[in-house]
Structures are given as C-alpha cells and as structure tokens.
Scaffold this active site. Structure first.
Site, mmCIF file in Angstrom:
data_model
loop_
_atom_site.group_PDB
_atom_site.id
_atom_site.type_symbol
_atom_site.label_atom_id
_atom_site.label_comp_id
_atom_site.label_asym_id
_atom_site.label_seq_id
_atom_site.Cartn_x
_atom_site.Cartn_y
_atom_site.Cartn_z
ATOM 1 C CG ASN A 433 -1.714 1.283 1.349
ATOM 2 O OD1 ASN A 433 -2.608 1.522 0.551
ATOM 3 N ND2 ASN A 433 -1.412 2.112 2.351
ATOM 4 C CD GLU A 434 -1.209 5.562 1.153
ATOM 5 O OE1 GLU A 434 -0.449 5.872 2.092
ATOM 6 O OE2 GLU A 434 -2.388 5.926 1.081
ATOM 7 C CG ASN A 435 4.301 -0.348 -1.554
ATOM 8 O OD1 ASN A 435 3.358 -0.969 -2.028
ATOM 9 N ND2 ASN A 435 4.727 -0.528 -0.313
#
Length: 828
Positions: A433-435
């Site tokens: 997530n949201e890397n």
C-alpha cells in the site's frame, strides 16, 4: 425517536446472528484453550528474564517492578494512542502467567498458538527462551513440550510454582526501519498480546495445516476440491500417516469420502481430490459452505480438524467488471482497521462480530483489510456473512529496506496465504500500500521497488495461482499486479466530488483490471452544516482527484476540502451520496471500497478535531453510527429502511419562514414527509435525483421546537422515522463565554455538555473552538477513547461538545476551557 440501525424482521436478525456465530468458530486442532485470564503486565523492559520469575517477597517494597493484572487480548496502547498530549508508547512490555499443563496424548506436543502479537515477541518457559517472532499480524506457534518437561523436573516446579509452568512473554513495538509496516503509516503500530493466545495439545502425529482448494467452472455446474496437508518438522519425513476425509455439504450431508495413507514430507502433501456435481455455490447473497473433515492417525491418538470451504468462480474481466459465478457483481466495499475505543487493537471476539454485522447490515459485500493480515475471526465472519476480501501484507509506505526487511515481507506473504488459503471470501492478495511514499531510507529507488514488488507478485502466485494480486497507489508499479487501484479522492484531498466519474474513467483506461479502493472524507461526528458545500466554491473542477504529499495536513498548500471544508457530517453525506449514485451508472466498474468503515487512531494526525484520529469512518471508534452509515444503507440494502438526516443535530438555524432542506435516506419506493404534523407530500425515489435519491423537501420550520416524521413505503411494507430539534433564528457573533451543564446520569455515568455563547447569550451554532475538559476530586473522565464524546481535548461541533465521567456527588468538579474564554466549572 432513534430507530433501529437495521429495521428488519425478527427471523432475518436471528439468521444473521446464527450465521455470525457459526462463521466465527475456529478451524482449530485437537484441544485448544484461550489463555485469557490470570495474566500480569508491566510496561517497559526487565533487566532479564529472572525478574519475571524470581520469588517475590510478599508485601516487600523491594519487589520491583510492579506488575498489573490484565486479561487478554491486551494492547500496550489501549488509551495512549489517542492521548492528545503524548506520543503513544513504542517499546517493550512483558506479560507473565502460570499454566497448568496436562497433555492427554501419549508422546503428544504442547504448543502456544499466537493469533497475532505486536510487533516482535519472545517467549520463555521459566528462564528458557523457547521461541520468537517478528511481525505483528500473522499467526505462529511455539512448541513448549521439551521446555515444560524439563521444568517439571526442577525443585522450583513443585515448591515455588506449586505444579504450574511459568510463562513469560516480551512484546516490543519499538520503531525499527527494517521492519514492516513503516512508522510513517497512517495508523498506529501497536504493541502487546492484542489477539488471542491459545494453549494447544496435539497428538504425536498431526498436521499443522490443511490446504483445501474449492473451485467451480464459470457456470457453476461442476465443483472440484483438492486437499493437501502439511506436517510439522517434528514428524519425521517418510512417516506413514493414515488419513480419513469426509466432505459435507452445507446441510451436513456427506458428498465425498476418502480413506488412505500419505507419507510425511517437507512442504505440503497431496491427499485427495473430490468432484462435486452441481455444487451449492458461495456468494454474498447465499454464503454456503462445505465442511472438510480430516482425521490423521487412528483411535484416541488421532488428530481431527474441520476446514470450511466455499465453491465459487471469480473473474476480474480485463477492461471490465468483476464476475462471481459467471455473473457481474458490483463490489460494494469498505475497509477495516483493527482498532477500537478503549482497547485499541485488542478487540474481543464479540466486538469483532458486532463490527462485521454492522458492515453487513450497511450492505457491504466486499472489504479490504487494511493494511495487514487480520484475525482469523474476521475471515471466518467474512466467509459466513458473504463478504469478499482483499487482504494484504503490511508493506506500507516508507520505501524499501534491506534483506531483513524484505525477508519479513516475503515471510508474511507466505504466512498470510497459507493461513487464509481456505477462505472462500478471499479473492485478492495485496502486495502493499502506498509504496510510492518515501522517507524511511536515504535511497528511494523506483526500479528496486518494482523488482521487489515483482518478487512478491510471483511469490503470491506460486503460493496460490487461483487468486488475484493487487496494490493501491504506486503508479510506477501499476503494471505488475493483476489488479490496480489508483488514488482517487474526489471532493476531499483534491478536486470536487462531481469529478469522480470522469477521473475514474480515465484511470480505468490505464490498467488491465481496475478496482477503486479508498475514497471518502473526514467528518467530525455531531457537526452539521446548513451550507456544507461552501468549500467547493474555492476549488476548480477538472484538476484531478489524487492525494499528494501534505494533503492530509490542515495547514498550507492548495485549496482542498480536507483543509478548507467544515468537516461536517452533512458534507460527507453529500460526497457519499454522489459517489454511490454515480457508481450505479458505471457498468464497467468492478467496484469500490469506502475508506474506512470506522474511525481509527493514527500518530500522524495530531491536529484533527479529535486529536490523533482518522475521522473518515461512517461509524465512530465505539460503533456509534454517523449519518453517512444510512446513506450507504439506502443504496446497498433491500430490507426497507428510512432515516431522516439529522438525528444528532439538536439545533438548526436560519431565517424565519426560510425554506430549509430535509433529506430522507431510504431504499423504499416512495416516502411522505410530515413537519409539525403537516404533510409536505409524497415523493418517489429516483437514484439519480441528487441529493438523497429524490427524497428531499424544502420546508419551513417553526422558531423553537420542531418535529419531522417520514413514512416510507415498499410495496405493502411501511417504515417510519422521526426526529425533534429546535430551530434558531437569532444571529450570533463571536463566542464570548462557555457554560457547562449536566445533561444525563445513567448507568453510573454522568454526561456533561459544554456550550459556546456570544456576549448576548446567543448560542454560537457554527463555533468550532477547541475545548479542554478536566476533572478535580473523586471520579474519572471517560476520555482517550478517540470519539467526539470521549476526548478531553476536542473541537466543538455546532458550538457544543459532551463528555462522560464517573462522579461522586458532592466530591467531583468538572471544568472546560477554551483559548481566550473564561473557564466554566460545574460541581456535581
């Protein structure tokens, strides 16, 4: 009058309760006991394990440290995660108890089974370290058989511990850049034994895991089930193991049987396959489950386990919608964090059941579990309630660490897939997530992130080729997983909510398979507005709807509703209403998931109206529904319901004789509105007639008391709702004074309300001043709960705020302060 959350018939409620109870039963092994009671806890570290087990001198002040009795589940951060004045505790903590161990199996194994503990854990029997684990969310076991046997031979076993086994556990949630998830994440990295811990007895020959794979063809005419088992390392390779299997349909009728033998080996061992003609399919409407009963060994020393599976066929159509069992299913979703008022991550099974029932009653058929593997209780309930699942590992924000970091991520991916493989609800394994969010490391290399994400994607498919992979918000890697979700926050972090459909269509065109997870906006529970869309006038349309760095801040940057809006429930209802009506007109859409279902704590939002809370939920952190809950219900449910907007809005305002908007959220065909006994007509529901699907009226209110009632009709069924409020026409100026009033005294709790008035004594109904409650004398504030009525520091909602407390008559004084105003004091 407050109507029930979900006005349904008795039998439907009873069925839902039965399904929840059945779905929450664990697919457990032989003899398993939850170790909930008899624990002591100390926050902080010990000098060594001897401090946990050394003989105590009764009454001696030199017996340190001081241990506090607790029950499990227990979280270090039950209260301090939302304390407005401190950073939440991150560090070690110790637990200890004494076990009565009596394994009934000859040569059997005694195990401790952790359903999750945060974040690094060490386990000791007396002074012997017997196991450790890194990762706060996957399950794991420690075999304590030999350590128990060795300790039972000691003098301390009989004399000091009176035949009990001393168990000590060190948990540690200290900040660590080489551990996932990142401390930059928008949620707390909790510490403690915050999920259930079980004492388990296994026979000498047992399996540690069943892998049951149930599928059908797209038409659902033929089902296939393959079964594998994994033996623990303690079972020698080559050991012949008699195995018996029965497959039972949802009514308990045997539809398949197998008797044979397998040989233990490393990894998973194939047992048998079944073919089922015309299987009863699993779906959100009818979540039918088959039982796979497995016996390993024979007689009284045999090992038994039952796994529940569901036959279904899933397909994300390229450039198209999602299909379940060959038919389009619009995924109507939300998100869940493991977090609750007063306990943080340590939610009990009844709490989890209540939360999942509330989701189902809202009409949810899909959930993304953010941002980590969650309790087996949650997954069991998703199976039994019919809620399809995206579950992901906690590779969240911060960039990419080194070999230790990457090994943990791969290990947690492996554990998540293996431990939740059997659940028919799971359709997606999330890689992260949201890397695209940097700052944990000096290097932020997109190509290295892409390479590691490719490794995770390949690993997920190797472990389970039958399900899809996905990520959210990492555009430079969106081609790697099977399904991608971009960042679209129309009307909150960027743009206006009427841009939602156009922005989504553009994002849809850029990937093979599109699913929109995370949309919505914050709302301060109890805050309402007569002009909720005012902030939109400052924001130009067509400027995108993504979230950018700094958008969560309440200061600086470009105009956006998240900074410039009023954070009212009124605005959020409009935003939700628009999104839901638009989703009905998007036949190519696979689905969307609102972020999140429930308000949750976060260390990165200290300035929110309830400090350290992400307030985007449609229910508060204690399950209190906000108004937006009923907007979803009006679009997503079929059992007749009607809800007048404004149950928590005690005073409305405007001019005399002004026509004011009344909205009714209902899934019924038509509704009639009554104001102070007078009918204002019958209206027909039309989903594209914004707002409230056409069930809106402009009506005059009387100055002073008003009563509004609605009667809604669905065929021959009729449901009603009503609210009462006061209508204020007096104008106010700036707040000049505070008052504090006792408004309720029930169940041992006193409720007090602070109100803001101008210099002429007129209530300031749009005031959002900061308020600070305090108490002197006997009693206790019920604060640090992370709710609008459970925080000692809170922004006013419409010039008021309440808090509850325990009080002793004549010995308790409450005060409320606001910057620049005289303090108000109330003696109880």
């Amino acid at each position: 009058m407050r109507k029930p959350l979900f006005p349904c018939q008795f039998l439907q409620c009873l069925l839902l309760l039965v399904v929840c109870c059945l779905g929450s039963r664990p697919a457990s092994a032989q003899q398993q006991t939850r170790l909930n009671t008899g624990w002591e806890y100390v926050r902080g570290d010990l000098g060594g394990i001897w401090e946990a087990v050394r003989p105590a001198v009764a009454g001696s002040p030199e017996t340190v440290p001081l241990w506090t009795p607790v029950t499990l589940p227990h979280c270090f951060n039950a209260l301090d995660a939302v304390d407005p004045d401190v950073n939440y505790y991150q560090g070690p903590g110790w637990y200890r108890t004494q076990l009565a161990v009596q394994n009934p199996y000859a040569g059997g194994r005694t195990l401790l089974h952790f359903e999750g503990a945060g974040q690094k854990t060490e386990v000791y029997i007396h002074t012997t370290k017997v196991g450790s684990h890194v990762g706060g969310y996957d399950e794991w076991t420690v075999d304590i058989t030999e350590a128990v046997a060795d300790f039972q031979k000691t003098e301390a076993y009989q004399k000091q511990f009176k035949g009990k086994i001393p168990l000590s556990i060190r948990c540690d949630n200290s900040r660590d850049l080489e551990m996932i998830p990142s401390d930059l994440s928008d949620f707390n990295i909790y510490g403690g034994l915050y999920r259930y811990l079980n004492l388990t007895y296994e026979p000498a020959l047992y399996a540690e895991r069943l892998m049951a794979h149930a599928v059908t063809d797209a038409a659902g005419k033929t089902g296939a089930l393959s079964l594998k088992i994994a033996f623990p390392a303690i079972v020698p390779a080559g050991t012949a193991a008699p195995v018996t299997v029965r497959l039972l349909d949802p009514r308990g009728k045997a539809v398949g049987q197998y008797r044979g033998s397998v040989r233990a080996a490393a990894g998973e061992v194939a047992v048998t396959d079944f073919t089922v003609k015309k299987p009863q399919l699993w779906s959100p409407e009818a979540p039918r489950q088959y039982a796979v009963e497995v016996t390993v060994g024979e007689g009284k020393q045999a090992w038994h386990q039952t796994a529940l599976v569901g036959f279904r066929h899933i397909e994300f159509v390229e450039k198209g919608p999602f299909k379940l069992n060959g038919q389009r299913l619009l995924l109507r979703g939300t998100h869940r964090h493991e977090d609750h008022a007063g306990v943080a991550a340590a939610m009990t099974e009844p709490m989890i059941r209540q939360e999942m029932r509330l989701m189902k009653q809202m009409g949810v058929n899909f959930i993304r579990l953010g941002h980590y593997q969650q309790s087996r209780i949650v997954l069991n309930l998703c199976d039994s309630l019919g809620i399809v699942v995206w579950e992901e590992i906690p590779w969240c924000r911060g960039g990419l660490g080194g070999p230790v970091y990457q090994a943990q991520a791969k290990r947690m991916m492996t554990h998540m897939v293996q431990q939740h493989y059997n659940h028919p609800a799971v359709i997606i394994w999330g890689l992260g997530n949201e890397n695209d969010w940097p700052n944990d490391f000096p290097e932020f290399d997109k190509q290295k992130i892409r390479a590691f994400m490719t490794d995770l994607n390949d690993l997920a498919h190797q472990l389970d080729a039958s399900r899809y992979t996905a990520i959210r918000r990492c555009d430079f890697a969106k081609d790697i997983p099977d399904v991608y979700s971009p960042s679209i926050w129309a009307g909150w972090y960027r743009g206006i909510y009427t841009d939602y459909k156009a922005v989504t269509e553009e994002e849809f065109k850029q990937v093979k398979r599109f699913l929109h997870v995370e949309w919505g906006g914050d709302s301060h529970a109890g805050r309402h507005s007569e002009n909720p869309d005012n902030a939109l006038a400052k924001i130009a349309a067509g400027q995108g709807a993504d979230e950018r760095s700094g958008d969560a801040s309440l200061f600086g940057g470009s105009a956006r509703v998240s900074k410039d809006g009023d954070w009212s429930e009124t605005y959020l209802c409009n935003l939700v209403d628009w999104h839901l009506k638009e989703q009905e007109t998007m036949p190519w859409l696979s689905g969307a998931a609102y972020w999140p279902f429930k308000d949750f704590s976060t260390p990165v939002r200290p300035d929110n109206p309830v400090p350290y809370m992400n307030q985007k939920g449609v229910v508060e952190r204690d399950f209190t529904p906000k108004e937006a809950y009923y907007v979803f219900q009006s679009y997503w449910t079929t059992v007749p319901m009607a809800h007048i907007y404004g149950h928590s809005w005690p005073v409305r305002w405007g001019e005399e004789s002004e026509l004011k908007l009344v909205k009714v959220y209902s899934n019924c065909e038509r509704a009639e509105l009554f104001v102070n006994g007078k009918s204002y007509g019958l209206k027909t529901r039309a989903s594209q007639d914004f707002p409230a699907a056409g069930l809106h009226w402009r009506v005059p209110f009387a100055t002073g008391a008003n009563q509004v009632r609605v009667v809604a009709y669905q065929g021959k069924q009729r449901v009603e709702d009503q609210i009462s409020f006061r209508y204020q026409t007096e104008k106010w100026t700036a707040p000049a004074r505070l008052t504090l009033t006792k408004t309720a005294d029930a169940n041992g709790l006193v409720t007090v309300e602070a109100q803001l008035f101008d210099a002429q004594g007129v209530p300031c109904l749009d005031a959002a001043n900061w308020l600070r409650f305090s108490l002197a004398g006997e009693g206790r504030l019920h604060d640090d709960l992370g709710t609008s009525s459970g925080s000692s520091k809170v922004q006013a909602y419409n010039g008021r705020a309440i808090i509850r407390l325990e009080a002793t008559p004549g010995q308790t004084t409450v005060a409320v302060q606001s910057p620049g105003l005289p303090t108000a004091v109330l003696a109880l």
